[in-house]
Design an enzyme around this catalytic site. Structure first.
Site, PDB file in Angstrom:
ATOM      1  N   GLY A  65      29.733  21.638  76.390  1.00 20.09           N
ATOM      2  CA  GLY A  65      28.399  21.643  76.964  1.00 20.09           C
ATOM      3  C   GLY A  65      27.353  22.058  75.955  1.00 20.09           C
ATOM      4  O   GLY A  65      27.320  21.575  74.826  1.00 20.09           O
ATOM      5  N   GLU A  97      12.073  18.268  69.099  1.00 20.87           N
ATOM      6  CA  GLU A  97      12.979  17.495  69.961  1.00 20.87           C
ATOM      7  C   GLU A  97      12.599  17.657  71.426  1.00 20.87           C
ATOM      8  O   GLU A  97      12.510  16.677  72.181  1.00 20.87           O
ATOM      9  CB  GLU A  97      14.421  17.950  69.736  1.00 20.87           C
ATOM     10  N   GLU A 140      18.279  24.874  82.512  1.00 26.34           N
ATOM     11  CA  GLU A 140      18.699  26.273  82.668  1.00 26.34           C
ATOM     12  C   GLU A 140      18.645  26.994  81.328  1.00 26.34           C
ATOM     13  O   GLU A 140      18.222  28.155  81.242  1.00 26.34           O
ATOM     14  CB  GLU A 140      20.116  26.319  83.256  1.00 26.34           C
ATOM     15  N   GLN A 157      -2.580   9.538 106.328  1.00 29.43           N
ATOM     16  CA  GLN A 157      -2.861  10.839 105.731  1.00 29.43           C
ATOM     17  C   GLN A 157      -1.636  11.441 105.038  1.00 29.43           C
ATOM     18  O   GLN A 157      -1.752  12.018 103.947  1.00 29.43           O
ATOM     19  CB  GLN A 157      -3.378  11.810 106.788  1.00 29.43           C
ATOM     20  N   PRO A 190      33.809  17.531  73.966  1.00 24.81           N
ATOM     21  CA  PRO A 190      34.420  17.633  75.299  1.00 24.81           C
ATOM     22  C   PRO A 190      34.637  19.096  75.685  1.00 24.81           C
ATOM     23  O   PRO A 190      35.270  19.853  74.957  1.00 24.81           O
ATOM     24  CB  PRO A 190      35.757  16.904  75.130  1.00 24.81           C
TER      25      PRO A 190
END
Length: 380
Positions: free
Chosen positions: A131, A243, A368, A280, A128
């Site tokens: 990030g 990963e 990011e 188109q 928590p």
């Protein structure tokens, strides 16, 4: 000319797995989505049929197959549009930590169960408020005689409810350098002090069980240290290439499948008496979607080939992860714009696809962060 050289054995495996999914997975997806979890017995059945940990060496109960089998499994699951069965997390992300950095005793103890599906793995890094910043980790691991005592909270842990073997990142509170303080530990699901928190209700990936994990004076033996003490950050960094490659495979397949679906939809759906595909503006949208999907596939297959060859392509994989996941997000957004209001109906599946795909730019390090990694290696 194909970049990846699949053998007849690879093609046969793909057909077998596709048939397995059609019979044993696809019919159950609505129930699993409603329950927000895939039952553990499904993992055991996958293991019995040879679809877990295909690269694990035979001496530990595995199949000793090359990485292309993992690619096939990831692609075929992606083609179903089902995001709840995270075999890639188990087989290609968590288990390789044990295969590469585990002691011989750890490999013999844990890997056979990972192959059979009796053991379902997870990795607990996110906390928590932290990030993507592992240096801010607050979960601690303190030595006490022959044991390690772990205290802390993890959140957004994939496979968190089903897991019975968790790779936990924790820090030594006596080490000041935050990167040298982090170690990885193998924590079995029945250890006293290890508790599952809320089964999180989230946007997308409904049947992929995600939860909080709590460690309250959780005592494990010292031999459950994975790799060298203080080497956790380096271990995590070394395995990020695969990963993020797995994440990119899923993203490209999502873009390809959504493009194919939209082409078929526009051929079959009429406006003012003619198919949408004859307008188109729609043609331009579909051509751009198809072109970007082909670009993503070419870049991805090149990186897969280099990864199989043992090359270090960390920068390129970081680029691919951010670009392909953004591509998947763009593609579903375009699909919804083409379909219009009917796309909002849950029965069409586009709303669910949008929720599932939206998480991809956040998985395996945010996009990011991918750009920061690339920028550093480019000397910027």
């Amino acid at each position: 000319m194909e970049i990846l050289q699949y053998t007849p054995e690879h093609h046969a495996f793909r057909e077998q797995f596709r048939a397995y999914l059609a019979e044993n997975v696809i019919p159950h997806i609505p129930q699993w989505e409603a329950d927000h979890i895939v039952p553990p017995e499904v993992w055991r059945d996958l293991g019995r049929n040879g679809y877990l940990c295909t690269a694990t060496p035979k001496e530990y109960g595995g199949h000793g197959m090359d990485f292309l089998y993992s690619v096939i499994i990831t692609e075929e699951i992606g083609k179903t549009g089902f995001c709840g069965l995270t075999l890639g997390l188990h087989s290609d992300i968590v288990v390789p930590y044990i295969e590469t950095f585990g002691t011989e005793e750890q490999k013999k103890k844990f890997l056979p169960g990972c192959v059979t599906g009796d053991t379902i793995t997870s990795v607990a890094m996110t906390e928590p408020g932290t990030g993507s910043d592992l240096s801010s980790m607050s979960t601690t691991a303190v030595e006490d005689g022959d044991d390690i005592i772990i205290d802390g909270t993890k959140t957004f842990i994939s496979n968190g409810i089903n897991t019975n073997l968790c790779v936990v990142a924790a820090r030594d509170p006596e080490v000041s350098n935050p990167y040298e303080a982090i170690s990885l530990y193998l924590v079995e699901g029945d250890r006293p002090g290890f508790e599952r928190g809320r089964h999180l209700d989230k946007m997308g990936f409904n049947s992929q069980d995600t939860s909080e994990l709590f460690f309250s004076k959780c005592r494990i033996p010292k031999e459950n240290l994975l790799g060298q003490k203080g080497g956790g950050f380096i271990i995590l960094m070394q395995k990020l290439q695969q990963e993020r490659l797995i994440c990119a495979i899923g993203a490209v397949v999502a873009a390809e499948m959504m493009t194919e679906r939209m082409i078929q939809y526009c051929k079959e759906t009429t406006r003012n008496g003619k198919p949408l595909s004859k307008f188109q503006a729609i043609q331009f949208e579909l051509v751009e979607m198809a072109t970007e999907a082909k670009l993503g596939r070419a870049f991805l297959d090149k990186l897969i080939a280099e990864h199989v060859a043992g090359e270090q392509v960390v920068v390129e994989v970081s680029m691919a992860k951010y670009w392909t996941t953004d591509l998947a997000k763009r593609t579903i957004d375009r699909a919804i714009s083409i379909v219009g209001e009917p796309a909002m109906a849950e029965s069409l599946g586009l709303a669910q696809a949008m929720r599932d795909i939206r998480i991809l730019p956040i998985f395996a390090g945010t996009n990011e962060v991918m750009k920061i990694v690339a920028a550093r290696f480019m000397g910027l």
